[in-house]
Motif scaffolding. Structure first.
Motif, PDB file in Angstrom:
ATOM      1  N   GLN A  89      10.987  -4.500  -6.565  1.00 33.17           N
ATOM      2  CA  GLN A  89      10.156  -4.121  -7.710  1.00 33.17           C
ATOM      3  C   GLN A  89       9.421  -5.322  -8.282  1.00 33.17           C
ATOM      4  O   GLN A  89       8.249  -5.234  -8.624  1.00 33.17           O
ATOM      5  CB  GLN A  89      11.036  -3.514  -8.804  1.00 33.17           C
ATOM      6  CG  GLN A  89      11.548  -2.157  -8.442  1.00 33.17           C
ATOM      7  CD  GLN A  89      12.361  -1.565  -9.566  1.00 33.17           C
ATOM      8  OE1 GLN A  89      12.757  -2.269 -10.486  1.00 33.17           O
ATOM      9  NE2 GLN A  89      12.612  -0.284  -9.481  1.00 33.17           N
ATOM     10  N   VAL A  90      10.149  -6.433  -8.349  1.00 36.63           N
ATOM     11  CA  VAL A  90       9.529  -7.617  -8.926  1.00 36.63           C
ATOM     12  C   VAL A  90       8.430  -8.135  -8.011  1.00 36.63           C
ATOM     13  O   VAL A  90       7.388  -8.628  -8.460  1.00 36.63           O
ATOM     14  CB  VAL A  90      10.606  -8.700  -9.164  1.00 36.63           C
ATOM     15  CG1 VAL A  90       9.960  -9.997  -9.610  1.00 36.63           C
ATOM     16  CG2 VAL A  90      11.584  -8.223 -10.207  1.00 36.63           C
ATOM     17  N   ALA A  91       8.662  -7.984  -6.687  1.00 37.46           N
ATOM     18  CA  ALA A  91       7.701  -8.530  -5.731  1.00 37.46           C
ATOM     19  C   ALA A  91       6.456  -7.658  -5.586  1.00 37.46           C
ATOM     20  O   ALA A  91       5.511  -8.030  -4.891  1.00 37.46           O
ATOM     21  CB  ALA A  91       8.376  -8.703  -4.367  1.00 37.46           C
ATOM     22  N   ARG A  92       6.465  -6.494  -6.188  1.00 39.27           N
ATOM     23  CA  ARG A  92       5.331  -5.586  -6.066  1.00 39.27           C
ATOM     24  C   ARG A  92       4.092  -6.186  -6.723  1.00 39.27           C
ATOM     25  O   ARG A  92       4.162  -6.707  -7.830  1.00 39.27           O
ATOM     26  CB  ARG A  92       5.672  -4.283  -6.783  1.00 39.27           C
ATOM     27  CG  ARG A  92       5.422  -3.047  -5.998  1.00 39.27           C
ATOM     28  CD  ARG A  92       6.114  -1.936  -6.716  1.00 39.27           C
ATOM     29  NE  ARG A  92       5.158  -1.243  -7.595  1.00 39.27           N
ATOM     30  CZ  ARG A  92       4.644  -0.068  -7.303  1.00 39.27           C
ATOM     31  NH1 ARG A  92       4.991   0.549  -6.195  1.00 39.27           N
ATOM     32  NH2 ARG A  92       3.808   0.513  -8.123  1.00 39.27           N
ATOM     33  N   SER A  93       2.987  -6.106  -6.047  1.00 43.82           N
ATOM     34  CA  SER A  93       1.757  -6.620  -6.641  1.00 43.82           C
ATOM     35  C   SER A  93       0.744  -5.484  -6.692  1.00 43.82           C
ATOM     36  O   SER A  93       0.934  -4.461  -6.030  1.00 43.82           O
ATOM     37  CB  SER A  93       1.219  -7.776  -5.809  1.00 43.82           C
ATOM     38  OG  SER A  93       0.778  -7.284  -4.563  1.00 43.82           O
ATOM     39  N   PRO A  94      -0.306  -5.641  -7.448  1.00 40.58           N
ATOM     40  CA  PRO A  94      -1.313  -4.577  -7.507  1.00 40.58           C
ATOM     41  C   PRO A  94      -1.850  -4.223  -6.126  1.00 40.58           C
ATOM     42  O   PRO A  94      -2.159  -3.066  -5.849  1.00 40.58           O
ATOM     43  CB  PRO A  94      -2.415  -5.195  -8.381  1.00 40.58           C
ATOM     44  CG  PRO A  94      -1.728  -6.195  -9.209  1.00 40.58           C
ATOM     45  CD  PRO A  94      -0.598  -6.712  -8.387  1.00 40.58           C
ATOM     46  N   ARG A  95      -1.899  -5.214  -5.245  1.00 43.65           N
ATOM     47  CA  ARG A  95      -2.490  -4.948  -3.932  1.00 43.65           C
ATOM     48  C   ARG A  95      -1.623  -3.989  -3.115  1.00 43.65           C
ATOM     49  O   ARG A  95      -2.125  -3.093  -2.458  1.00 43.65           O
ATOM     50  CB  ARG A  95      -2.688  -6.265  -3.179  1.00 43.65           C
ATOM     51  CG  ARG A  95      -3.674  -6.125  -2.034  1.00 43.65           C
ATOM     52  CD  ARG A  95      -3.804  -7.418  -1.274  1.00 43.65           C
ATOM     53  NE  ARG A  95      -4.341  -8.491  -2.096  1.00 43.65           N
ATOM     54  CZ  ARG A  95      -4.249  -9.772  -1.767  1.00 43.65           C
ATOM     55  NH1 ARG A  95      -3.671 -10.132  -0.652  1.00 43.65           N
ATOM     56  NH2 ARG A  95      -4.755 -10.699  -2.557  1.00 43.65           N
ATOM     57  N   ARG A 105      -3.851   1.781  -4.805  1.00 45.20           N
ATOM     58  CA  ARG A 105      -4.969   1.972  -3.867  1.00 45.20           C
ATOM     59  C   ARG A 105      -6.156   2.479  -4.664  1.00 45.20           C
ATOM     60  O   ARG A 105      -6.016   3.408  -5.461  1.00 45.20           O
ATOM     61  CB  ARG A 105      -4.554   3.013  -2.820  1.00 45.20           C
ATOM     62  CG  ARG A 105      -5.449   3.125  -1.629  1.00 45.20           C
ATOM     63  CD  ARG A 105      -4.680   3.824  -0.509  1.00 45.20           C
ATOM     64  NE  ARG A 105      -4.183   5.127  -0.941  1.00 45.20           N
ATOM     65  CZ  ARG A 105      -4.754   6.287  -0.583  1.00 45.20           C
ATOM     66  NH1 ARG A 105      -5.783   6.318   0.226  1.00 45.20           N
ATOM     67  NH2 ARG A 105      -4.263   7.435  -1.010  1.00 45.20           N
ATOM     68  N   VAL A 106      -7.262   1.835  -4.501  1.00 50.09           N
ATOM     69  CA  VAL A 106      -8.451   2.282  -5.214  1.00 50.09           C
ATOM     70  C   VAL A 106      -9.277   3.161  -4.286  1.00 50.09           C
ATOM     71  O   VAL A 106      -9.601   2.769  -3.163  1.00 50.09           O
ATOM     72  CB  VAL A 106      -9.306   1.076  -5.669  1.00 50.09           C
ATOM     73  CG1 VAL A 106     -10.517   1.555  -6.435  1.00 50.09           C
ATOM     74  CG2 VAL A 106      -8.474   0.142  -6.512  1.00 50.09           C
TER      75      VAL A 106
END
Lengths: 355, 224
Positions: free
Chosen positions: B202-208, B212-213
């Protein structure tokens, strides 16, 4: 001092106990207000400000209100245990203060196993909560007390290990000696390893003091670990059924425990009554004045840590129960266990030994 | 609290021998009576939770007796280990059990004789140990009472525990370790269906990676 009659000694001890009790109760009244004021300040409210100037008498007004209310004992409770629980919390919270050295020479009972005594008393604190929750004969208090018991027992383990690191550094279980060893400036305080010769240990002891602080938040059921009284789930946890004076006893006991934990952090890691700089000038002072000087430092540090407790309550969101258990058992316990091994190794093979 | 090494108390001048003894005697009889009474109530209390609470009281007063004997280290350990940890778990279990009080008391008459017999044997053994064996037996040979030095309780115990009895100490530790591992093995079950929280993920999650845009064209919705 001349040979004294033990009954005189007994009377003196009672007098000292009364003095410390009055000091704690008075401080508590204002610390409680400070807690609410700080909380309010963070949320941009004013906090209690109606009773007395700046609301200074709020705690006394609350006290009178609590005492004058009717004691409601719900149907089907185990009356003896129900009334005993808040008393136990209250008595234990204040009994622990017996060994706290407030200043040079200012301690009710200077026993050799002071640290262990404190540890024993704080591990008994869980009984007030379990008994209260069970005797209330209601589901919410019971769930709250079970949570609380599991939480306190879990965090006691890491607190125990952190205390062992300090004991290893100091080489004594006597709280007065632990403080005396930290004399001569802040670089001798235990959070920096207790002396410049042990400075590498600061890498261990600073995290240890942080772990101790967080664990004491959990041990005293303070936010962010106030799951036993998580009001969104359990109404008010183990104290749902309590009212009036029994509730007051619970609350005072809880706050006395919080202040006790602040005192303990101060003594174990931050030099107790020692000033953060060398104080050769106090040598010429009368003992009473020197003691009072030390007491002011002790009290100032205690208030600083209480401020941190209050800030934690104001700004940190509540943990979920499994996260709480994970933090205690999977993070703090291994770290503090390794720290005990490292500090012990340092004491045997490392730099110069202090104690 | 009485006892040997109490610098604080000596400063206050506990001296006058006889009266000090009187004070100690009062404390002893108080604690002893409470211990015995609590021990009796453990057995006779009707509510099992009350039994556990009396057990805790008995432990606690026994710790007080230890303090009176000058064994404050043992006293504190008794409180920390038994009262603070073991009895809490006891209380936990007893509270959560759905106990049928009537069924509990049913077998009283049946178990009374054998229980009384065991209690009698234990009592006789205790008396024998406390009187004869202590004076003449193996204990008399090597009872070196600690010389009244400034060695504290904890230090004295540590000196014996880590030298003469180091193997027993290690063996006790191993036994406890095995018990702990056994308990974990018995209760640890990995259910593949349970979804666990991995906080590092969870902590390692980034917007990328977490987002998804997409450009949504009118009337078409999102294609997977």
């Amino acid at each position: 001092m001349p040979e004294q009659n033990p009954w005189v000694w007994f009377g003196l001890a009672v007098g000292q106990i009364a003095l410390v009790l009055i000091w704690i109760l008075l401080s508590l009244a204002f610390l409680l207000l400070a807690d609410r004021k700080i909380w309010a300040g963070v949320q941009m409210r004013k906090g209690p400000n109606m009773v007395g100037p700046f609301g200074l008498l709020q705690s006394f007004a609350d006290f009178i209100k609590f005492v004058l209310k009717e004691i409601v004992i719900p149907d089907g409770v185990d009356k003896t245990v129900f009334m005993l629980a808040p008393l136990i919390t209250f008595v234990l919270a204040f009994g622990a203060w017996a060994v706290i050295p407030l200043a040079p020479g200012w301690v009710v009972s200077d026993i050799n196993v002071g640290v262990l005594y404190l540890f024993a008393i704080s591990s008994l604190g869980v009984y007030g909560i379990i008994m209260g929750g069970w005797a209330s004969n209601s589901k919410y208090p019971f769930l709250g007390s079970l949570r609380s018991a599991a939480q306190m027992v879990s965090y006691e383990v890491s607190i125990g290990f952190v205390i062992i690191t300090v004991i290893l550094l100091a080489g004594t279980l006597n709280l007065r000696e632990i403080v005396e060893l930290q004399a001569g400036g802040f670089w001798n305080w235990n959070f920096l390893g207790g002396g410049l010769k042990n400075l590498p240990l600061a890498l261990i002891m600073i995290p240890m003091s942080v772990i101790f602080f967080i664990s004491s938040l959990a041990e005293t059921n303070r936010p962010p670990f106030d799951l036993p009284e998580a009001e969104s789930e359990l109404v008010a946890g183990y104290q749902v059924e309590y009212s009036s004076t029994p509730y007051l006893l619970f609350m005072i006991g809880e706050y006395a425990n919080i202040v006790l934990m602040c005192a303990l952090i101060t003594i174990l890691f931050f030099g107790g009554w020692q000033a953060p700089f060398p104080t050769p000038f106090t040598a010429d002072w009368s003992p009473t004045l020197a003691s009072f000087f030390g007491f002011l430092w002790f009290f100032a540090k205690l208030i600083f840590f209480f401020f941190l407790f209050a800030m934690a309550k104001a700004i940190v969101p509540r943990y979920r129960y499994d996260q709480l258990m994970r933090l205690g058992w999977k993070v703090f316990l291994p770290i503090s266990l390794v720290a005990v091994a490292v500090v012990a190794g340092w004491r045997v093979y490392g730099g110069a030994v202090t104690g | 609290m009485g006892g040997r090494d109490k610098p604080g108390h000596d400063e206050l001048g506990i001296g006058a021998g006889f009266q000090r003894l009187a004070l100690q005697a009062i404390a002893f009889y108080l604690l002893a009576v409470v211990t015995v009474a609590a021990g009796f109530l453990v057995v006779s209390a009707r509510n099992p939770v009350h039994s556990v609470l009396f057990l805790i009281l008995a432990f606690f007063s026994a710790a007080g007796l230890f303090v009176l004997m000058g064994a404050e280290f043992l006293a504190m350990l008794l409180v920390v280990v038994y009262v603070g940890a073991v009895a809490v778990l006891f209380l936990f279990v007893v509270m959560m059990l759905d106990v049928d009080f009537a069924a509990l008391r049913q077998g009283f008459a049946r178990y009374m004789p054998i229980g009384g017999l065991i209690a009698g044997v234990l009592a006789v053994e205790m008396v024998v140990v406390a009187t004869t064996v202590a004076n003449t037996g193996a204990a008399a040979a090597n009872d070196a009472p600690l010389p009244a030095t400034d060695v504290t309780n904890a230090e004295a115990i540590g000196r014996v525990l880590y030298t003469d009895y180091v193997y027993f100490f290690q063996a006790a530790g191993l036994v406890l370790l095995v018990a702990m591992i056994g308990a974990i093995v018995l209760t640890l079950r990995h259910k593949p269906t349970v979804r666990r929280q991995v906080i590092a993920d969870q902590v390692a999650r980034s917007p990328r990676t977490g987002m998804r845009v997409v450009q949504i064209k009118p009337g078409q919705g999102i294609e997977e």
